[in-house]
Motif scaffolding. Structure first.
Motif: not given
Ligand code: FAQ
Length: 325
Positions: A103-132
């Motif tokens: 279901q995941l590999h065929s694209g049928k299953a949903k997963y959290s919207s948040i993981f479809n955004y790109p990580t553009l800088s090292w600060a994103d590692m901070g923001a993901i830990g803090w916010l996500v």
């Protein structure tokens, strides 16, 4: 007619158990819809943990110090572990792991919207830990008291680990904010990009949420999407103040009467686009998971061949005993 009556009675007894706060275990009778709702929610959660490894995995080789690299590696490995506990919990409801992967590999299953955004800088590692991870904790602590035993038990350990993840993220933000002007700008930029997707992560507003009402009755969900989102805003705003960062929402204001922060409108059109597969990284994420699955085929084959050999050996060893017996 007789069947309907029996089902009604069973459903009533089931609801009474839930109302008394009893835990439902895999071999207990449960309504089919309760079972399906759990398969849906727990498997989406498991997929989110697995896909959630990708945005951060992207930065392991570029972590600025050995200490940061070790912590990030550990965090990403924890996420794999969370995925595995959750797949195991889902399997207790009678669905196979292979089916879930398909279901995941065929694209049928949903997963959290948040993981479809790109990580553009090292600060994103901070923001993901803090916010996500911060959002994940708020959403998941109530799930340690969810009515289905295997899910609730898995969530206890997951939440302990999420708490470490949140702290390591906040510490990255704190270090950047106490650094040079450019580093502080990186942190602000990461907050600007991750704030709104983190709020949307809690799911659609209660009035538009398909499952909340029934899931609250069955104590699958212990708080609604909007209640959790509000809790997140209330906790996170003072943390942003300590960092000296500005949350990108001109409508964010303390409301004395409500005893909560008011906040601006979430872009639900963007949220649904991402959920439907049209976010910035949906295609990339699915392609990466499929590639990892294909490239891991030899490991699965080797493990299976080993298990078969061991099984054959055991059968050979026990055969003379059985004959004698
Ligand atoms: N993204 O009626 P509701 C993490 C869908 S783990 C995509 O409100 P429900 C750890 C929903 O599935 C993050 N789809 O649904 C980590 C439904 O569609 P369906 C994941 C979403 O289930 C951190 C439809 O919208 N956490 O972060 C989203 O009652 C850092 C209607 O929605 C969990 O899964 C969304 N954001 O409430 C890892 C926690 N929201 O299925 C790496 C457990 C909603 O009918 C790095 N799950 N939808 O086709 C839950 O608590 C609930 O399932 C909600 C949604 C609250 C997510």
């Amino acid at each position: 007619m007789k069947n309907t009556t029996t089902t009604d009675l069973l459903e009533k007894q089931f609801q009474d158990r839930i109302d008394r706060g009893e835990s439902i275990e895999p071999k207990d009778w449960m309504p089919e819809k309760y079972r399906k709702t759990h398969i849906r929610q727990i498997s989406q959660h498991a997929h989110s943990e697995i896909v959630g490894m990708l945005p951060e995995g992207n930065w392991i080789t570029r972590a600025p110090t050995l200490r940061r690299k070790t912590a990030l590696l550990a965090k990403v490995q924890d996420e794999a572990g969370h995925g595995l506990y959750l797949y195991s919990a889902t399997e207790t409801l009678g669905v196979s792991r292979d089916e879930l992967f398909e279901q995941l590999h065929s694209g049928k299953a949903k997963y959290s919207s948040i993981f479809n955004y790109p990580t553009l800088s090292w600060a994103d590692m901070g923001a993901i830990g803090w916010l996500v991870d911060g959002a994940a904790i708020i959403n998941q602590v109530p799930l340690t008291r969810t009515s289905y035993g295997p899910y609730a038990r898995a969530m206890v350990r997951v939440c302990k680990e999420e708490s470490f993840h949140q702290r390591q993220g906040y510490e990255i933000m704190l270090t950047l904010c106490n650094g040079t002007e450019v580093q502080k700008q990186m942190a602000q930029n990461a907050l600007d990009r991750w704030w709104w997707p983190s709020l949307a992560m809690f799911g659609p507003p209660d009035a538009e949420s398909t499952h909340t009402e029934q899931s609250m009755k069955w104590k699958i969900k212990r708080k609604t999407n909007d209640e959790l989102r509000q809790q997140f805003v209330d906790i996170t705003k003072p943390q942003a103040d300590i960092l000296g960062l500005t949350i990108p929402d001109p409508d964010l204001k303390w409301n004395e009467e409500r005893g909560h922060y008011d906040f601006g409108e979430i872009d639900w059109e963007e949220f649904w686009q991402v959920v439907k597969g049209h976010g910035p990284c949906n295609k990339q994420r699915l392609a990466a998971r499929n590639k990892a699955w294909d490239e891991g085929a030899w490991v699965r084959d080797a493990a299976l061949a080993y298990a078969e050999k061991q099984e054959a050996k055991r059968a050979e060893e026990t055969a003379p005993l059985q004959k004698a017996g």
